[in-house]
Enzyme design. Structure first.
Site, PDB file in Angstrom:
ATOM      1  N   THR A 187       0.856  -1.227   0.060  1.00  0.00           N
ATOM      2  CA  THR A 187       0.028  -0.149  -0.036  1.00  0.00           C
ATOM      3  C   THR A 187       0.741   1.179   0.092  1.00  0.00           C
ATOM      4  O   THR A 187       0.567   2.231  -0.624  1.00  0.00           O
ATOM      5  CB  THR A 187      -0.691   0.049   1.048  1.00  0.00           C
ATOM      6  OG1 THR A 187      -1.745  -1.088   1.314  1.00  0.00           O
ATOM      7  CG2 THR A 187      -1.745   1.013   1.478  1.00  0.00           C
ATOM      8  N   ASP A 241       1.645  -7.104  -4.194  1.00  0.00           N
ATOM      9  CA  ASP A 241       0.929  -7.237  -2.877  1.00  0.00           C
ATOM     10  C   ASP A 241       1.618  -8.254  -1.848  1.00  0.00           C
ATOM     11  O   ASP A 241       1.853  -9.334  -2.514  1.00  0.00           O
ATOM     12  CB  ASP A 241      -0.580  -7.548  -3.282  1.00  0.00           C
ATOM     13  CG  ASP A 241      -1.501  -7.537  -1.916  1.00  0.00           C
ATOM     14  OD1 ASP A 241      -2.447  -6.721  -1.723  1.00  0.00           O
ATOM     15  OD2 ASP A 241      -1.174  -8.542  -1.152  1.00  0.00           O
ATOM     16  N   SER A 242       1.862  -8.168  -0.559  1.00  0.00           N
ATOM     17  CA  SER A 242       2.518  -9.023  -0.001  1.00  0.00           C
ATOM     18  C   SER A 242       2.170 -10.394   0.423  1.00  0.00           C
ATOM     19  O   SER A 242       2.620 -11.256   0.680  1.00  0.00           O
ATOM     20  CB  SER A 242       2.941  -8.453   1.292  1.00  0.00           C
ATOM     21  OG  SER A 242       2.032  -8.507   2.201  1.00  0.00           O
ATOM     22  N   SER A 243       0.909 -10.611  -0.174  1.00  0.00           N
ATOM     23  CA  SER A 243       0.240 -11.632   0.109  1.00  0.00           C
ATOM     24  C   SER A 243       0.984 -12.741  -1.040  1.00  0.00           C
ATOM     25  O   SER A 243       0.662 -13.945  -0.848  1.00  0.00           O
ATOM     26  CB  SER A 243      -1.083 -11.717  -0.242  1.00  0.00           C
ATOM     27  OG  SER A 243      -1.829 -10.781   0.610  1.00  0.00           O
ATOM     28  N   THR A 258       2.031  -4.619   4.576  1.00  0.00           N
ATOM     29  CA  THR A 258       2.067  -5.030   5.728  1.00  0.00           C
ATOM     30  C   THR A 258       1.547  -6.405   6.199  1.00  0.00           C
ATOM     31  O   THR A 258       1.849  -6.908   6.923  1.00  0.00           O
ATOM     32  CB  THR A 258       1.138  -4.004   6.473  1.00  0.00           C
ATOM     33  OG1 THR A 258       0.026  -4.039   5.869  1.00  0.00           O
ATOM     34  CG2 THR A 258       1.688  -2.661   6.518  1.00  0.00           C
ATOM     35  N   ASP A 259       0.744  -6.779   5.027  1.00  0.00           N
ATOM     36  CA  ASP A 259       0.094  -8.453   5.251  1.00  0.00           C
ATOM     37  C   ASP A 259       1.169  -9.670   5.842  1.00  0.00           C
ATOM     38  O   ASP A 259       0.895 -10.181   6.754  1.00  0.00           O
ATOM     39  CB  ASP A 259      -0.589  -8.819   4.091  1.00  0.00           C
ATOM     40  CG  ASP A 259      -1.889  -7.775   4.061  1.00  0.00           C
ATOM     41  OD1 ASP A 259      -2.301  -7.027   4.753  1.00  0.00           O
ATOM     42  OD2 ASP A 259      -2.561  -7.946   2.947  1.00  0.00           O
ATOM     43  N   GLN A 270      -0.558 -20.624  20.260  1.00  0.00           N
ATOM     44  CA  GLN A 270      -1.509 -19.759  19.531  1.00  0.00           C
ATOM     45  C   GLN A 270      -1.624 -18.395  20.133  1.00  0.00           C
ATOM     46  O   GLN A 270      -2.272 -17.482  19.542  1.00  0.00           O
ATOM     47  CB  GLN A 270      -3.082 -20.452  19.535  1.00  0.00           C
ATOM     48  CG  GLN A 270      -2.993 -21.589  18.559  1.00  0.00           C
ATOM     49  CD  GLN A 270      -4.473 -22.238  18.601  1.00  0.00           C
ATOM     50  OE1 GLN A 270      -5.488 -21.625  18.933  1.00  0.00           O
ATOM     51  NE2 GLN A 270      -4.380 -23.375  18.040  1.00  0.00           N
ATOM     52  N   CYS A 271      -1.237 -18.479  21.499  1.00  0.00           N
ATOM     53  CA  CYS A 271      -1.217 -17.093  22.180  1.00  0.00           C
ATOM     54  C   CYS A 271      -0.194 -16.155  21.548  1.00  0.00           C
ATOM     55  O   CYS A 271       0.937 -16.655  21.473  1.00  0.00           O
ATOM     56  CB  CYS A 271      -0.881 -17.375  23.629  1.00  0.00           C
ATOM     57  SG  CYS A 271      -2.455 -18.054  24.337  1.00  0.00           S
TER      58      CYS A 271
HETATM   59  N1  ASP Z   1      -2.365  -6.036   0.788  1.00  0.00           N
HETATM   60  C1  ASP Z   1      -1.183  -5.037   1.183  1.00  0.00           C
HETATM   61  C2  ASP Z   1      -0.087  -5.722   1.199  1.00  0.00           C
HETATM   62  O1  ASP Z   1       0.233  -6.343   2.247  1.00  0.00           O
HETATM   63  C3  ASP Z   1      -1.614  -4.460   2.334  1.00  0.00           C
HETATM   64  C4  ASP Z   1      -0.564  -3.365   2.782  1.00  0.00           C
HETATM   65  O2  ASP Z   1       0.427  -2.929   2.297  1.00  0.00           O
HETATM   66  O3  ASP Z   1      -0.620  -2.794   3.977  1.00  0.00           O
HETATM   67  O4  ASP Z   1       0.650  -5.819   0.196  1.00  0.00           O
END
Ligand code: ASP
Length: 345
Positions: free
Chosen positions: A14, A58-60, A90-91, A280-281
């Site tokens: 983003t 996109d980091s996904s 951020t993802d 998981q915590c």
């Molecule tokens: N979907 C975006 C990513 O991780 C979200 C972000 O950048 O915050 O690439």
């Protein structure tokens, strides 16, 4: 002191977007023109360069391929710059940053990952502050001229965290990252307060940067849920070719004690598959002696994840499996604190 030289590496996410005035859709902007988008950075008087990867992602879509690309890029330009700021979605930032912390050896310069929840081209963006402070942190030096934070870190919303201690915990808030088991390495207010006691400094200087790019992803993770499919669990554990199974357990590392759970893991362990127990915590640590249901994992020979983040366990395994054929060695190293990822000597 000579003028700090900082390299910004834009990988996607983003932060590097702005609205196309015609379509209003978010599109990546040209990062070589970063000082036009964030003119404040000129005021530092640093020498700042920006390299943008082709086709920002996109980091996904990020994974070992991108991590190797980032590590190799830092290696290529390591001697030219005093610090590096990696802009990333951020993802999955916590995975990429954790991976880099294990892939880079003898690091003596800051590598600061940051990103934003709102595009840098938007009025209320958090991206400008995240970028500006990351640059300042990457350029910060102590009285002896050496970098304040020679570590791989994540900077977000006034806090600098050790990379392999971070998790994205909020999908909408500007405070998107947490480091539940390790305090921030620096806090940013009027001043930047570095917690130097918490920062890892190299014990020896002048060693060449080591870059480990052989990663082995033969790892499967299972997040336990009450009432989960027993046959599904058995078939995951029997997946051909896997070298490690990470169990995301309950509380302090507790798991079901029934045969449907134990048998597939016992068989996997007998085939030489490494078992790892992560809680998981988000906060606290695995203690397989606390309850009988924790001992189940211990008796199976599982390695404790201690107080590590899930992200750091996965990326540490990829790195160790990529470099060591001997699974006993991988097990020994999983039990050791390599890059500050666990609170253990
Ligand atoms: N979907 C975006 C990513 O991780 C979200 C972000 O950048 O915050 O690439």
């Amino acid at each position: 002191m000579k003028t700090p030289r900082i390299l910004i590496i834009y990988t996607g996410g983003t932060i590097g977007m702005k609205e196309d005035p015609d379509t209003l859709a978010l599109v990546p902007f040209d990062f070589s023109q970063i000082s036009q988008e964030v003119p404040q950075i000129r005021k530092f008087g640093y020498e700042i360069e920006a390299d943008s990867f082709d086709a920002p992602i996109d980091s996904s879509d990020a994974g070992p391929k991108l991590w190797i690309k980032i590590a190799s890029h830092i290696e290529k330009r390591y001697n030219e710059f005093d610090g590096f700021v990696v802009l990333h979605g951020t993802d999955t930032m916590a995975y990429s940053a954790s991976a880099l912390s294990f892939m880079l050896d003898n690091l003596e310069k800051p590598v600061i990952f940051t990103g934003s929840q709102l595009p840098i081209g938007m009025l209320r963006t958090d991206g400008a502050e995240n970028l500006i402070s990351s640059i300042e942190i990457a350029a910060s030096r102590g009285l002896d001229g050496s970098p304040m934070v020679p570590e791989v870190c994540v900077y977000f919303q006034n806090q600098l965290f050790r990379a392999n201690r971070t998790t994205k915990y909020n999908a909408e808030n500007f405070h998107a990252f947490s480091s539940a088991n390790y305090p921030p390495l620096a806090e940013v207010g009027i001043h930047i307060d570095f917690n130097t006691r918490l920062i890892n400094y190299p014990s020896q200087r002048g060693w060449p940067l080591g870059v480990n790019t052989s990663l082995d992803t033969s790892v499967i993770s299972v997040k336990l849920v009450p009432g989960m499919s027993e046959s599904g669990f058995a078939s995951i554990c029997a997946t051909p070719g896997i070298k490690a199974i990470v169990i995301e357990s309950f509380g302090t590392g507790n798991v079901p004690s029934d045969e449907w759970f134990v048998k597939p893991l016992r068989e996997a362990a007998a085939r030489g598959v490494l078992l790892v127990n992560v809680s998981q915590c988000a906060a606290g640590k695995v203690d397989m002696d606390a309850y009988a249901n924790g001992r189940v994992m211990k008796d199976l020979g599982a390695v404790s994840g201690y107080d590590a983040t899930f992200e750091s366990v996965i990326t540490k395994l990829y790195c160790l499996l990529g470099t060591h054929k001997d699974l006993n060695m991988v097990k020994r190293l999983m039990n050791m604190n390599l890059k500050g990822e666990i609170s253990k000597k």
